[in-house]
Design a protein around this motif. Structure first.
Motif, PDB file in Angstrom:
ATOM      1  N   ILE A 157      10.234  33.201 -18.280  1.00 58.78           N
ATOM      2  CA  ILE A 157       8.785  32.964 -18.322  1.00 58.78           C
ATOM      3  C   ILE A 157       8.483  31.645 -19.029  1.00 58.78           C
ATOM      4  O   ILE A 157       7.633  30.862 -18.584  1.00 58.78           O
ATOM      5  CB  ILE A 157       8.072  34.146 -19.018  1.00 58.78           C
ATOM      6  N   GLN A 158       9.204  31.390 -20.126  1.00 58.42           N
ATOM      7  CA  GLN A 158       9.028  30.133 -20.846  1.00 58.42           C
ATOM      8  C   GLN A 158       9.410  28.940 -19.974  1.00 58.42           C
ATOM      9  O   GLN A 158       8.728  27.908 -19.973  1.00 58.42           O
ATOM     10  CB  GLN A 158       9.875  30.133 -22.121  1.00 58.42           C
ATOM     11  N   THR A 159      10.495  29.088 -19.240  1.00 57.05           N
ATOM     12  CA  THR A 159      10.951  28.015 -18.347  1.00 57.05           C
ATOM     13  C   THR A 159       9.890  27.679 -17.306  1.00 57.05           C
ATOM     14  O   THR A 159       9.617  26.505 -17.022  1.00 57.05           O
ATOM     15  CB  THR A 159      12.259  28.427 -17.640  1.00 57.05           C
ATOM     16  N   ILE A 160       9.268  28.706 -16.756  1.00 57.46           N
ATOM     17  CA  ILE A 160       8.273  28.500 -15.699  1.00 57.46           C
ATOM     18  C   ILE A 160       6.982  27.905 -16.237  1.00 57.46           C
ATOM     19  O   ILE A 160       6.438  26.945 -15.680  1.00 57.46           O
ATOM     20  CB  ILE A 160       7.971  29.836 -14.979  1.00 57.46           C
ATOM     21  N   PHE A 161       6.498  28.449 -17.358  1.00 56.69           N
ATOM     22  CA  PHE A 161       5.122  28.144 -17.772  1.00 56.69           C
ATOM     23  C   PHE A 161       4.994  27.179 -18.956  1.00 56.69           C
ATOM     24  O   PHE A 161       3.879  26.806 -19.320  1.00 56.69           O
ATOM     25  CB  PHE A 161       4.372  29.451 -18.061  1.00 56.69           C
TER      26      PHE A 161
ATOM     27  N   LEU B 112     -14.373  28.914 -15.613  1.00 58.58           N
ATOM     28  CA  LEU B 112     -12.920  28.812 -15.607  1.00 58.58           C
ATOM     29  C   LEU B 112     -12.433  28.219 -16.924  1.00 58.58           C
ATOM     30  O   LEU B 112     -12.867  27.143 -17.335  1.00 58.58           O
ATOM     31  CB  LEU B 112     -12.444  27.936 -14.448  1.00 58.58           C
ATOM     32  N   SER B 113     -11.506  28.922 -17.562  1.00 62.39           N
ATOM     33  CA  SER B 113     -10.947  28.422 -18.815  1.00 62.39           C
ATOM     34  C   SER B 113      -9.687  27.610 -18.592  1.00 62.39           C
ATOM     35  O   SER B 113      -9.327  26.769 -19.419  1.00 62.39           O
ATOM     36  CB  SER B 113     -10.642  29.586 -19.771  1.00 62.39           C
ATOM     37  N   SER B 114      -8.995  27.857 -17.466  1.00 58.72           N
ATOM     38  CA  SER B 114      -7.751  27.126 -17.241  1.00 58.72           C
ATOM     39  C   SER B 114      -7.351  27.136 -15.772  1.00 58.72           C
ATOM     40  O   SER B 114      -7.538  28.135 -15.070  1.00 58.72           O
ATOM     41  CB  SER B 114      -6.625  27.741 -18.078  1.00 58.72           C
ATOM     42  N   VAL B 115      -6.800  26.002 -15.336  1.00 60.84           N
ATOM     43  CA  VAL B 115      -6.134  25.895 -14.037  1.00 60.84           C
ATOM     44  C   VAL B 115      -4.810  25.198 -14.305  1.00 60.84           C
ATOM     45  O   VAL B 115      -4.782  24.104 -14.896  1.00 60.84           O
ATOM     46  CB  VAL B 115      -6.960  25.092 -13.014  1.00 60.84           C
ATOM     47  N   GLY B 116      -3.712  25.823 -13.927  1.00 58.45           N
ATOM     48  CA  GLY B 116      -2.392  25.265 -14.197  1.00 58.45           C
ATOM     49  C   GLY B 116      -1.529  25.212 -12.955  1.00 58.45           C
ATOM     50  O   GLY B 116      -1.727  25.993 -12.009  1.00 58.45           O
ATOM     51  N   LEU B 117      -0.561  24.312 -12.968  1.00 52.14           N
ATOM     52  CA  LEU B 117       0.398  24.150 -11.871  1.00 52.14           C
ATOM     53  C   LEU B 117       1.789  24.171 -12.473  1.00 52.14           C
ATOM     54  O   LEU B 117       2.084  23.410 -13.414  1.00 52.14           O
ATOM     55  CB  LEU B 117       0.155  22.830 -11.131  1.00 52.14           C
ATOM     56  N   HIS B 118       2.653  25.026 -11.961  1.00 49.11           N
ATOM     57  CA  HIS B 118       3.968  25.229 -12.571  1.00 49.11           C
ATOM     58  C   HIS B 118       5.054  25.291 -11.509  1.00 49.11           C
ATOM     59  O   HIS B 118       4.771  25.520 -10.325  1.00 49.11           O
ATOM     60  CB  HIS B 118       3.963  26.528 -13.386  1.00 49.11           C
ATOM     61  N   PHE B 119       6.292  25.110 -11.968  1.00 46.77           N
ATOM     62  CA  PHE B 119       7.428  25.226 -11.050  1.00 46.77           C
ATOM     63  C   PHE B 119       8.302  26.396 -11.468  1.00 46.77           C
ATOM     64  O   PHE B 119       8.756  26.482 -12.618  1.00 46.77           O
ATOM     65  CB  PHE B 119       8.264  23.949 -11.034  1.00 46.77           C
TER      66      PHE B 119
END
Length: 480
Positions: free
Chosen positions: A337-341, A467-474
């Protein structure tokens, strides 16, 4: 004349300065909204369950209540080891099964002889519950408890007044002897041929709140947290934190779909908790092993990623320790989870939106969704036509050489859950169709994309979306 002119100029400058510096008021919340305790609980995201008791020693899931206390003897019990496992898993709340359906109590209760007091463990002087809360406190972790209403050992079970008095007496013990308790679990689980019994849930709930005012009460019907309707750790793709509690009844299996999705017209804020075990069973069994990493990540996306808190059970074994294989798997899960986010490809993006409450100096700008603060949010104008485009917010990425395959959207739920339907575009192409968002909505894309312009278009909502947050992750663990 000169004095009058000077006064007028100073007054004008003051009004100009004041008008530029004054803040825009926040929008009105849309009811219902979470309490402080509910909001704090929601932001934990992952919590842990410890099923440990007589069943651990009899290789069963539902004991008979006829087991001898002499069977309970965890010679190496170490609740500090449990808490170290919780810390390594990134967990801030742990819940212990203080009594399961067999009626065996993990504390030296005064109301039955079916407890640790009558076992050989520590010559009858042990108290698992005390060890549990002391270890949790030492590790900076909050605690919760489960006290099974169904009791297959207690002779008063089936006698309405007598058993409800017995249960309340035990509630009083566990909620007054062991310090602050953050969550307590109730359910309606019992066998098909179980003795008929009417539980006085409302009296129980009132007692709980009287003894522990800041506690969250979990059950099929809340009042603070609801069961998600399954034990697979999976919420509905549409998942509202709101329900009508008058529709709910503890133990009613016909309500599982309603519990799973919630109610957009709900009058009560009762968010869902997804319970699942790391192993096939809830109690430890020698021949069972932990779920795979891909299974746990799938559960994470379907629970935390669908506006829920994930309650994952990690059962200690018969020696009184959490098995090393389970500790390793939970640690790997947390690290994944840490790796992704931990890296957000939305950081540094240019932001714009269909409108902004209070204009450019109002404090509710589009850039709030990438500031890493859950307490700030983008708020559009009350009425936002957007030239026929509705409410939308757009991110223009500075670095298009880094791909992403997860889109994260979060609402400012302290102001109520609002979004009913939305789409996410990447460079003008629809990549996501969604309904509810809530605290957190995670979308895994089918493949990594290198898009530059990401637009979240809110097609329908209960009032202006916040909206409090919009994020993009791998997600490197995503297959396909």
């Amino acid at each position: 004349m000169n004095n009058l002119l000077t006064f007028c100029l100073v007054s004008l400058l003051y009004h100009i300065q004041f008008s530029q510096s004054k803040l825009t008021t926040p929008p009105l919340p849309i009811s219902p909204t979470p309490s402080y305790s509910q909001l704090r609980w929601q932001r934990r995201e992952i919590i842990m369950f410890f099923h440990f008791g007589m069943n651990t020693f009899t290789d069963s899931e539902w004991g008979t209540g006829e087991e001898s206390p002499s069977l309970f003897n965890p010679t190496n019990l170490d609740t500090n080891q449990w808490m170290e496992a919780a810390v390594e898993a990134g967990v801030s709340l742990v819940i212990l099964v203080a009594k399961h359906h067999d009626g065996f109590c993990l504390w030296p209760t005064q109301y039955t002889d079916h407890s640790v007091k009558w076992s050989p463990w520590r010559e009858g002087k042990g108290d698992v519950l005390k060890d549990f809360v002391d270890a949790a406190r030492a590790h900076g972790i909050d605690t919760g408890l489960y006290l099974s209403p169904w009791d297959r050992h207690e002779r008063t079970y089936g006698r309405e007044v007598a058993y409800n008095e017995y249960y309340l007496a035990q509630l009083h013990e566990i909620l007054t002897r062991y310090g602050s308790v953050q969550e307590i679990w109730f359910d309606g689980a019992k066998g098909k041929n179980a003795t008929n019994m009417t539980y006085h849930f409302q009296e129980w709930f009132q007692t709980v709140k009287q003894l522990q005012p800041s506690i969250n009460i979990f059950s099929d019907a809340g009042p603070d947290i609801r069961w998600v309707g399954d034990e697979a750790g999976s919420a509905g793709s549409t998942c509202w934190s709101t329900v009508n509690r008058t529709h709910l009844k503890i133990g009613d299996a016909s309500l599982e779909k309603y519990l799973n999705t919630g109610d957009p017209h709900g009058t009560d804020w009762v968010p869902p908790e997804c319970d699942v075990s790391i192993r096939p069973g809830w109690f430890w069994h020698k021949n069972e092993t932990a779920k795979s990493m891909s299974q746990l990540l799938d559960i994470y996306y379907k629970s935390v990623g669908r506006n829920c808190v994930l309650l994952i059970n990690v059962p200690p074994n018969s020696t009184g320790l959490v098995s090393e294989a389970d500790i390793t798997r939970m640690k790997e899960f947390h690290q994944a989870i840490q790796t992704i986010f931990s890296i957000d490809m939305a950081k540094g993006s240019e932001t714009k939106a269909s409108s902004q409450r209070g204009g450019t100096t109002g404090g509710f700008g589009a850039s709030n969704v990438i500031d890493g603060n859950e307490d700030t949010y983008w708020a559009p104008k009350q009425r936002d036509g957007g030239h026929g485009q509705g409410y939308w917010i757009e991110l223009c990425r500075a670095d298009v050489n880094t791909p992403f395959n997860v889109v994260r959207i979060q609402e400012a739920i302290q102001m109520g859950q609002r979004i009913k339907q939305y789409e996410v575009f990447v460079d003008g192409i629809v990549m996501v169709n969604g309904t509810t968002v809530g605290h957190k909505r995670l979308h895994r894309l089918k493949w990594p994309v290198f898009g530059q312009v990401i637009r979240v278009w809110i097609k329908e909502s209960r009032g202006p979306p916040l909206l409090s947050s919009v994020g993009l992750h791998f997600d490197p663990f995503r297959k396909g």
